[in-house]
Design a protein around this motif. Structure first.
Motif, PDB file in Angstrom:
ATOM      1  N   LYS A  91      39.868  49.015  34.265  1.00  0.00           N
ATOM      2  CA  LYS A  91      39.631  50.135  33.354  1.00  0.00           C
ATOM      3  C   LYS A  91      40.761  50.317  32.339  1.00  0.00           C
ATOM      4  CE  LYS A  91      36.745  52.531  36.726  1.00  0.00           C
ATOM      5  NZ  LYS A  91      36.555  53.735  37.556  1.00  0.00           N
ATOM      6  N   GLU A  92      41.955  49.835  32.689  1.00  0.00           N
ATOM      7  CA  GLU A  92      43.091  49.941  31.763  1.00  0.00           C
ATOM      8  C   GLU A  92      43.765  48.573  31.649  1.00  0.00           C
ATOM      9  OE1 GLU A  92      45.682  53.080  32.955  1.00  0.00           O
ATOM     10  OE2 GLU A  92      44.152  54.628  32.753  1.00  0.00           O
ATOM     11  N   PRO A  93      43.165  47.650  30.880  1.00  0.00           N
ATOM     12  CA  PRO A  93      43.718  46.296  30.781  1.00  0.00           C
ATOM     13  C   PRO A  93      45.057  46.291  30.028  1.00  0.00           C
ATOM     14  CG  PRO A  93      41.952  46.605  29.190  1.00  0.00           C
ATOM     15  CD  PRO A  93      41.959  47.821  30.058  1.00  0.00           C
ATOM     16  N   TYR A  94      45.870  45.327  30.377  1.00  0.00           N
ATOM     17  CA  TYR A  94      47.161  45.180  29.689  1.00  0.00           C
ATOM     18  C   TYR A  94      46.921  44.525  28.331  1.00  0.00           C
ATOM     19  CZ  TYR A  94      49.576  46.469  33.962  1.00  0.00           C
ATOM     20  OH  TYR A  94      50.037  47.156  35.038  1.00  0.00           O
ATOM     21  N   THR A  95      47.648  45.025  27.333  1.00  0.00           N
ATOM     22  CA  THR A  95      47.499  44.503  25.961  1.00  0.00           C
ATOM     23  C   THR A  95      48.843  44.051  25.416  1.00  0.00           C
ATOM     24  OG1 THR A  95      47.804  46.689  24.961  1.00  0.00           O
ATOM     25  CG2 THR A  95      45.546  46.042  25.541  1.00  0.00           C
ATOM     26  N   LEU A  96      48.773  43.215  24.403  1.00  0.00           N
ATOM     27  CA  LEU A  96      49.985  42.701  23.765  1.00  0.00           C
ATOM     28  C   LEU A  96      49.670  42.456  22.300  1.00  0.00           C
ATOM     29  CD1 LEU A  96      52.863  41.857  24.844  1.00  0.00           C
ATOM     30  CD2 LEU A  96      52.046  39.503  24.675  1.00  0.00           C
ATOM     31  N   SER A  97      50.600  42.814  21.423  1.00  0.00           N
ATOM     32  CA  SER A  97      50.413  42.587  19.993  1.00  0.00           C
ATOM     33  C   SER A  97      50.400  41.091  19.699  1.00  0.00           C
ATOM     34  CB  SER A  97      51.532  43.251  19.203  1.00  0.00           C
ATOM     35  OG  SER A  97      51.501  42.842  17.852  1.00  0.00           O
ATOM     36  N   LYS A  98      49.644  40.721  18.667  1.00  0.00           N
ATOM     37  CA  LYS A  98      49.526  39.302  18.292  1.00  0.00           C
ATOM     38  C   LYS A  98      50.859  38.739  17.807  1.00  0.00           C
ATOM     39  CE  LYS A  98      48.386  39.872  13.421  1.00  0.00           C
ATOM     40  NZ  LYS A  98      47.519  39.429  12.326  1.00  0.00           N
ATOM     41  N   ASP A  99      51.805  39.635  17.453  1.00  0.00           N
ATOM     42  CA  ASP A  99      53.097  39.193  16.927  1.00  0.00           C
ATOM     43  C   ASP A  99      54.104  38.880  18.021  1.00  0.00           C
ATOM     44  OD1 ASP A  99      52.215  39.545  14.274  1.00  0.00           O
ATOM     45  OD2 ASP A  99      52.591  41.710  14.426  1.00  0.00           O
TER      46      ASP A  99
ATOM     47  N   VAL B  21      54.946  33.868  23.194  1.00  0.00           N
ATOM     48  CA  VAL B  21      54.323  33.378  24.435  1.00  0.00           C
ATOM     49  C   VAL B  21      55.176  33.752  25.639  1.00  0.00           C
ATOM     50  CG1 VAL B  21      53.734  31.273  25.715  1.00  0.00           C
ATOM     51  CG2 VAL B  21      53.102  31.489  23.307  1.00  0.00           C
ATOM     52  N   ILE B  22      56.506  33.647  25.491  1.00  0.00           N
ATOM     53  CA  ILE B  22      57.421  33.998  26.588  1.00  0.00           C
ATOM     54  C   ILE B  22      57.214  35.459  26.990  1.00  0.00           C
ATOM     55  CG2 ILE B  22      59.834  34.269  27.268  1.00  0.00           C
ATOM     56  CD1 ILE B  22      58.908  31.385  27.099  1.00  0.00           C
ATOM     57  N   GLN B  23      57.073  36.327  26.011  1.00  0.00           N
ATOM     58  CA  GLN B  23      56.865  37.750  26.301  1.00  0.00           C
ATOM     59  C   GLN B  23      55.518  37.979  26.993  1.00  0.00           C
ATOM     60  OE1 GLN B  23      57.464  39.087  22.243  1.00  0.00           O
ATOM     61  NE2 GLN B  23      59.471  39.996  22.742  1.00  0.00           N
TER      62      GLN B  23
ATOM     63  N   ASN C  43      46.494  37.776  35.493  1.00  0.00           N
ATOM     64  CA  ASN C  43      46.303  36.402  34.991  1.00  0.00           C
ATOM     65  C   ASN C  43      45.713  36.346  33.592  1.00  0.00           C
ATOM     66  OD1 ASN C  43      43.717  37.178  35.463  1.00  0.00           O
ATOM     67  ND2 ASN C  43      43.150  35.418  36.733  1.00  0.00           N
ATOM     68  N   SER C  44      45.609  37.535  32.952  1.00  0.00           N
ATOM     69  CA  SER C  44      45.127  37.547  31.573  1.00  0.00           C
ATOM     70  C   SER C  44      45.653  38.780  30.861  1.00  0.00           C
ATOM     71  CB  SER C  44      43.589  37.546  31.539  1.00  0.00           C
ATOM     72  OG  SER C  44      43.081  38.736  32.103  1.00  0.00           O
ATOM     73  N   ILE C  45      45.634  38.723  29.529  1.00  0.00           N
ATOM     74  CA  ILE C  45      46.120  39.861  28.742  1.00  0.00           C
ATOM     75  C   ILE C  45      45.337  39.916  27.429  1.00  0.00           C
ATOM     76  CG2 ILE C  45      47.956  38.580  27.537  1.00  0.00           C
ATOM     77  CD1 ILE C  45      49.741  41.087  28.041  1.00  0.00           C
ATOM     78  N   PHE C  46      45.011  41.148  26.989  1.00  0.00           N
ATOM     79  CA  PHE C  46      44.270  41.320  25.740  1.00  0.00           C
ATOM     80  C   PHE C  46      45.237  41.286  24.561  1.00  0.00           C
ATOM     81  CE2 PHE C  46      40.161  43.685  27.096  1.00  0.00           C
ATOM     82  CZ  PHE C  46      39.962  42.764  28.118  1.00  0.00           C
ATOM     83  N   ILE C  47      44.883  40.556  23.531  1.00  0.00           N
ATOM     84  CA  ILE C  47      45.696  40.476  22.321  1.00  0.00           C
ATOM     85  C   ILE C  47      45.098  41.418  21.275  1.00  0.00           C
ATOM     86  CG2 ILE C  47      46.643  38.971  20.542  1.00  0.00           C
ATOM     87  CD1 ILE C  47      47.597  38.407  23.432  1.00  0.00           C
ATOM     88  N   THR C  48      45.953  42.288  20.723  1.00  0.00           N
ATOM     89  CA  THR C  48      45.488  43.303  19.770  1.00  0.00           C
ATOM     90  C   THR C  48      46.224  43.157  18.441  1.00  0.00           C
ATOM     91  OG1 THR C  48      47.119  44.909  20.580  1.00  0.00           O
ATOM     92  CG2 THR C  48      44.961  44.919  21.640  1.00  0.00           C
ATOM     93  N   GLU C  49      45.709  43.895  17.421  1.00  0.00           N
ATOM     94  CA  GLU C  49      46.279  43.810  16.081  1.00  0.00           C
ATOM     95  C   GLU C  49      46.493  45.206  15.519  1.00  0.00           C
ATOM     96  OE1 GLU C  49      45.387  41.436  11.919  1.00  0.00           O
ATOM     97  OE2 GLU C  49      43.684  42.191  13.087  1.00  0.00           O
ATOM     98  N   GLY C  50      47.683  45.419  14.928  1.00  0.00           N
ATOM     99  CA  GLY C  50      47.975  46.633  14.188  1.00  0.00           C
ATOM    100  C   GLY C  50      48.001  47.896  15.043  1.00  0.00           C
ATOM    101  N   LYS C  51      48.154  49.055  14.317  1.00  0.00           N
ATOM    102  CA  LYS C  51      48.257  50.349  14.988  1.00  0.00           C
ATOM    103  C   LYS C  51      46.943  50.741  15.678  1.00  0.00           C
ATOM    104  CE  LYS C  51      51.839  52.185  11.937  1.00  0.00           C
ATOM    105  NZ  LYS C  51      52.203  53.276  10.977  1.00  0.00           N
ATOM    106  N   SER C  52      45.840  50.252  15.160  1.00  0.00           N
ATOM    107  CA  SER C  52      44.544  50.590  15.766  1.00  0.00           C
ATOM    108  C   SER C  52      44.303  49.796  17.051  1.00  0.00           C
ATOM    109  CB  SER C  52      43.413  50.282  14.785  1.00  0.00           C
ATOM    110  OG  SER C  52      43.367  48.884  14.498  1.00  0.00           O
ATOM    111  N   ARG C  53      45.121  48.810  17.292  1.00  0.00           N
ATOM    112  CA  ARG C  53      45.033  47.961  18.488  1.00  0.00           C
ATOM    113  C   ARG C  53      43.647  47.351  18.612  1.00  0.00           C
ATOM    114  NH1 ARG C  53      47.335  50.934  23.634  1.00  0.00           N
ATOM    115  NH2 ARG C  53      47.470  48.766  24.342  1.00  0.00           N
ATOM    116  N   GLY C  54      43.170  46.852  17.494  1.00  0.00           N
ATOM    117  CA  GLY C  54      41.867  46.195  17.494  1.00  0.00           C
ATOM    118  C   GLY C  54      41.873  44.930  18.325  1.00  0.00           C
TER     119      GLY C  54
END
Length: 324
Positions: free
Chosen positions: A277-285, A288-290, A301-312
Motif C-alpha cells: 500500500k505504501e511502495p518505496y519510491t526514488l527520483s529518476k535523478d 544506481v548505488i542509492q 526487491n523493487s522500487i518505483f521510479i518517479t519524476e519531479g515534485k508531482s512524483r509521477g
C-alpha cells in the motif's frame, strides 16, 4: 418474503427447564437457543459453527421440529411450521431430511442397504417398485457405493461407508432442506475429506439447501456458502464465509477462525490483500548505488521510479536487474 428464501427463523428460542427440590419444581432454565433470527436462501449451504454445547445442534433440530422450540417462528416457504399439527408436520417431512452424526445409530441394523435407501421412496410412493429399485442404485452410485452393497447390512460397512448410505437416503426424495448434524466428526481425516468433497459435488449438482452443523472451521469453509457463529445459544455473526474470514465480529470468532485462516484459502484472497500500500519510491535523478542502498535497507526487491515534485510514476527497477 423473498422468493429465494426457503427458511426464515424469527426469535426462535429453546429453553430446557432445570428442576430442584423434592417436588422437582422448575428453578431455572438452560437457554440452549435464545432469540435466533436467520434467513436461509434456496440452494445455499449454511454452516452452523461454534464450540461444543453452544446450541448449534439444538438450533438445527429445532428448525426441523425434531426438538420442539419454546417459542418463535419457523417460516418454511412462507408457512409457519410452528403452527402445524403433528399430522401436518408429518406431511412436511417429505421436504425436510437429516443426516445424523452417528451413522450406525441412524440405520436400522435389520434392514439391507437397499431397504434403507429406498424406504423414503416407498413411504412417499415415489414410483413403481422397478423405478424405486433403479433410483436406489443410482443414489448409491452417486455417493461412491458399489451396486453389490444393496443386499448387505449396516454392520458389514465401515463408518465412512455407513455415512455414505445416510447421505444417499437423505438425497433419495426431492427434499428442499437437508440438515447435516456433524456428519463427519467421528470419521478418520481421509474419509472425512472424501465425504466433504462428495457433499459439495452433490449440493452443486442438485442445488439442495443444506444446514451444516460443525465445530470444524476448515470443514465449514470448505462446505458452506455462509457461516453462522453461535455462542451461548445466540447468533454472534452471520455472513458470507469470505467476510467472516476477513472481518470476525469479536474475539470469540477471531479465535475460532484463527489469524492465518484467510491465507490458507487462496480463493478468498484478493490482489488488495497482498499489494504493497505504501511502495518505496526514488527520483529518476538518484544513482544506481542509492537505489541499491534503499532496497537493502528496507529488505525490498523493487522500487518505483518517479519524476519531479508531482512524483509521477515512470517505472519499476528490480534488484535482480541491478545486481547483474
Amino acid at each position: 418474503m423473498n422468493e429465494r428464501v426457503i427458511i426464515e427463523i424469527r426469535d426462535l428460542k429453546k429453553y430446557f427447564p432445570i428442576t430442584g427440590g423434592l417436588l422437582k419444581h422448575t428453578v431455572g432454565y438452560i437457554k440452549a437457543v435464545d432469540g435466533v433470527n436467520l434467513t436461509i436462501q434456496q440452494g445455499e449451504t449454511l454452516g452452523l459453527v461454534g464450540e461444543s454445547g453452544c446450541g448449534k445442534s439444538t438450533l438445527g433440530r429445532c428448525i426441523l421440529r425434531l426438538i420442539e422450540p419454546t417459542q418463535g417462528q419457523i417460516l418454511f416457504h412462507g408457512e409457519d411450521l410452528m403452527k402445524l399439527t403433528p399430522a401436518q408436520m408429518r406431511n412436511e417431512r417429505e421436504h425436510l431430511q437429516i443426516i445424523f452424526q452417528d451413522p450406525y445409530a441412524s440405520l436400522n441394523p435389520k434392514m439391507t442397504v437397499e431397504e434403507i435407501v429406498s424406504e423414503p421412496l416407498r413411504i412417499q410412493k415415489k414410483g413403481t417398485q422397478a423405478e424405486i429399485a433403479a433410483r436406489t442404485k443410482e443414489l448409491l452410485r452417486l455417493v461412491g457405493m458399489q451396486e453389490s452393497a444393496t443386499e448387505r447390512y449396516p454392520h458389514e460397512f465401515s463408518g465412512g461407508q455407513r455415512q455414505r448410505v445416510g447421505v444417499a437416503r437423505a438425497f433419495a426424495t426431492d427434499s428442499d432442506l437437508i440438515l447435516m448434524d456433524e456428519p463427519f466428526s467421528a470419521l478418520d481425516p481421509l474419509t472425512r475429506e472424501e465425504l466433504q468433497d462428495e457433499i459439495v459435488k452433490l449440493q452443486k449438482e442438485y442445488q439442495k439447501t443444506i444446514v451444516f452443523v460443525t465445530h470444524d472451521m476448515d470443514e465449514a469453509i470448505k462446505c458452506a456458502d455462509k457461516i453462522c457463529f453461535i455462542q451461548n445459544g445466540t447468533v454472534i455473526q452471520f455472513d458470507k464465509t469470505e467476510e467472516i474470514l476477513r472481518h470476525p465480529a469479536n474475539d470469540y470468532v477471531e479465535k475460532f477462525v484463527g489469524k492465518n485462516r484467510l491465507w490458507g484459502n487462496p480463493k478468498y484472497i484478493h490482489a488488495s490483500d497482498i499489494m504493497c500500500k505504501e511502495p518505496y519510491t526514488l527520483s529518476k535523478d538518484r544513482t544506481v548505488i542509492q537505489a541499491l542502498q534503499v532496497m537493502r535497507q528496507n529488505a525490498i526487491n523493487s522500487i518505483f521510479i518517479t519524476e519531479g515534485k508531482s512524483r509521477g510514476f515512470l517505472g519499476i527497477v528490480w534488484l535482480e536487474d541491478l545486481s547483474k
